[in-house]
Design an enzyme around this catalytic site. Structure first.
Site, PDB file in Angstrom:
ATOM      1  N   ASN A 193      -7.509   2.253   9.734  1.00  0.00           N
ATOM      2  CA  ASN A 193      -6.212   2.376  10.383  1.00  0.00           C
ATOM      3  C   ASN A 193      -6.453   2.351  11.878  1.00  0.00           C
ATOM      4  OD1 ASN A 193      -5.247   2.690   7.811  1.00  0.00           O
ATOM      5  ND2 ASN A 193      -4.878   4.898   7.997  1.00  0.00           N
ATOM      6  N   HIS A 221      -2.969  10.941   0.431  1.00  0.00           N
ATOM      7  CA  HIS A 221      -2.407  10.746   1.777  1.00  0.00           C
ATOM      8  C   HIS A 221      -1.828  12.097   2.221  1.00  0.00           C
ATOM      9  CE1 HIS A 221      -1.070   7.411   4.697  1.00  0.00           C
ATOM     10  NE2 HIS A 221      -0.721   8.535   5.277  1.00  0.00           N
ATOM     11  N   GLU A 237      -3.693   0.059   8.139  1.00  0.00           N
ATOM     12  CA  GLU A 237      -2.515   0.455   8.914  1.00  0.00           C
ATOM     13  C   GLU A 237      -2.663  -0.067  10.329  1.00  0.00           C
ATOM     14  OE1 GLU A 237      -1.579   4.666   9.083  1.00  0.00           O
ATOM     15  OE2 GLU A 237      -1.917   4.898   6.929  1.00  0.00           O
ATOM     16  N   TYR A 284      -4.662   2.202  15.737  1.00  0.00           N
ATOM     17  CA  TYR A 284      -3.464   2.307  16.576  1.00  0.00           C
ATOM     18  C   TYR A 284      -3.763   2.131  18.053  1.00  0.00           C
ATOM     19  CZ  TYR A 284      -1.011   3.741  12.418  1.00  0.00           C
ATOM     20  OH  TYR A 284      -0.448   3.733  11.161  1.00  0.00           O
ATOM     21  N   ARG A 311       0.858  -1.189   0.000  1.00  0.00           N
ATOM     22  CA  ARG A 311       0.000   0.000   0.000  1.00  0.00           C
ATOM     23  C   ARG A 311       0.890   1.233   0.000  1.00  0.00           C
ATOM     24  NH1 ARG A 311      -2.470   3.158   4.587  1.00  0.00           N
ATOM     25  NH2 ARG A 311      -4.041   4.442   3.577  1.00  0.00           N
TER      26      ARG A 311
END
Ligand code: PNW
Length: 447
Positions: A289, A118, A343, A291, A74
């Protein structure tokens, strides 16, 4: 751990964070080039003008990707590299770079997963108002069509935007990211234009005969109240509205959440007839994504909870069960296409010594989060793939080069790459996955 045979394993990067070559071959300036010059904006006063020199070293970097044994890579296209002012002339040398990159991936048997935005908007478009301007929506659709016309026949996947919440809120409300604006009403108008441009781009790409999977990538977290007090619970519900439902509801239900609209009042975006329907254009996949979780209290701004759990170098709590919780909740509340974790990873204190980075904490982080994905799948969530952030240590936005997310270490003096222990672990893990895949296929065909 056993995953379905067609589950896509990958690694991820983004253009401004790794490419460097900010003025080479006709690239135009982006809002991140400008933002990095604002005194105090970047922790170590650095910028992405050299970064990992991936623009020059791409072939070597793709060899690293191939050695890992991933299915997919990616990456993002730098809009100002391929269309320097965001409108007008295209830059053939910039386009050539992405053509080399995509062909290089295919030659190595790796699926190209391309992200259009991005964060590195052409500065020339910012000078005309950027994402707050409705015209930018149409410039983005043209950009999407131009990239697909050149590369679409060789791509597996196109993502319109990476993390619209970050662009809108960190870029235009708190102002800690480019373009560094601090106005809530602007931020919300930006979020509306991002969602609208996503939907219109999907329609245009399909009208052009797209053969790629099309979707968007959101940064989502479970948002939890710091206590059971009604004030904390109410605040958590509102923050969940701002982070998750503000994006998921228009994408899947063609409406903004009513509680957030009421809270915003005059800061709510201008919406024209037809916008909501366009935003809800069906997608082939949803990228997430992940985290950490967010824990919020009525008094403070939201914060990561420091409840004795391990924190990464970003100060983000390691909270893998939050990923399972998030996936289950999305699965319950929306009718979803297959999801990817696009991600996941962490910044840790890495030490390169004698050619080795013993980053056991990162390996543990990845193992726990992959297990969290598997647990969600066991409970019925449809997952298409998982990608590690990031292939390389890179320019970590406002944190500069000090925070390292790579499974490959980068020495910024020599540009030498060293596979960290976590990278070796990922490679071995993928090899075991492949072996299990082959065994399962052999059992099916009976040989
Ligand atoms: C993501 N937050 O950014 C980006 O997609 C990557 O480019 C970045 O390197 C990575 O995560 C690690 O930071 C985020 O504060 C940055 O909520 C900040 C936040 C979320 C995502």
């Amino acid at each position: 751990m056993n995953f379905p045979p067609d589950f896509v394993w990958g690694v991820a990067t983004s253009a401004y964070q790794i490419e460097g070559a900010a003025t080479e071959d006709g690239r135009g300036p982006s809002i991140w080039d400008s933002f990095c010059r604002v005194p105090g904006a970047i922790a170590d006063a650095s910028d992405g003008s050299q970064a990992c020199e991936h623009y020059q070293r791409w072939a070597q970097d793709l060899d690293l990707v191939a050695d890992l044994g991933v299915d997919a890579y990616r990456f993002s296209v730098s809009w100002p590299r391929v269309r320097p002012t965001g409108s007008g002339a295209w830059n053939s040398k910039g386009l050539d770079f992405y053509e080399r990159l995509v062909d290089g991936l295919l030659a190595r048997g790796i699926k190209p997963y391309l992200t259009l935005n991005h964060w590195d908007l052409p500065q020339a478009l910012q000078d005309q108002g950027g994402w707050a301007q409705r015209d930018t929506v149409h410039r983005f659709v043209e950009y999407a069509q131009g990239v697909q016309a050149l590369l679409g026949d060789r791509l597996s996947s196109i993502t319109t935007h990476n993390e619209p919440w970050v662009i809108a809120m960190l870029g235009h409300d708190s102002g800690i990211f480019a373009p560094g604006l601090k106005r809530r009403a602007t931020a919300m108008q930006v979020s509306h234009h991002l969602l609208l441009s996503h939907g219109l781009a999907l329609q245009a790409l399909r009208a052009d005969g797209s053969r790629c999977e099309l979707g968007i990538v959101l940064n989502l977290s479970p948002v939890q109240p710091a206590s059971a007090s009604p004030a904390d619970v109410q605040k958590a519900s509102l923050e969940d509205g701002m982070l998750l439902r503000w994006y998921m509801d228009p994408l899947f239900h063609a409406r903004y959440p009513q509680d957030v609209l009421e809270h915003l009042g005059a800061d709510a975006p201008q919406v024209r007839a037809g916008d909501m329907e366009a935003m809800a254009t069906p997608m082939d996949f949803l990228g997430l994504n992940y985290y950490t979780r967010a824990v919020v209290s009525a008094e403070g701004p939201w914060d990561v909870k420091r409840g004795g759990r391990e924190l990464t170098e970003m100060g983000w709590e390691v909270y893998p069960e939050g990923l399972t919780q998030l996936l289950l909740r999305l699965h319950q509340d929306y009718r979803l296409p297959p999801m990817y974790v696009t991600e996941n990873g962490g910044a840790f204190k890495d030490q390169l010594s004698q050619g080795r980075v013993a980053d056991a904490a990162r390996t543990r982080y990845l193992t726990q989060h992959i297990a969290a994905v598997q647990e969600a799948m066991r409970q019925g969530v449809c997952m298409a793939g998982y990608m590690v952030w990031s292939l390389l240590d890179n320019f970590e936005w406002a944190s500069g080069y000090d925070k390292r997310f790579g499974i490959v270490h980068v020495d910024y003096d020599t540009q030498q790459r060293t596979l960290k222990d976590s990278g070796r672990w990922y490679r071995d893990f993928l090899q075991r996955q492949r072996a299990a895949r082959h065994a399962a296929e052999a059992a099916l065909t009976g040989d």
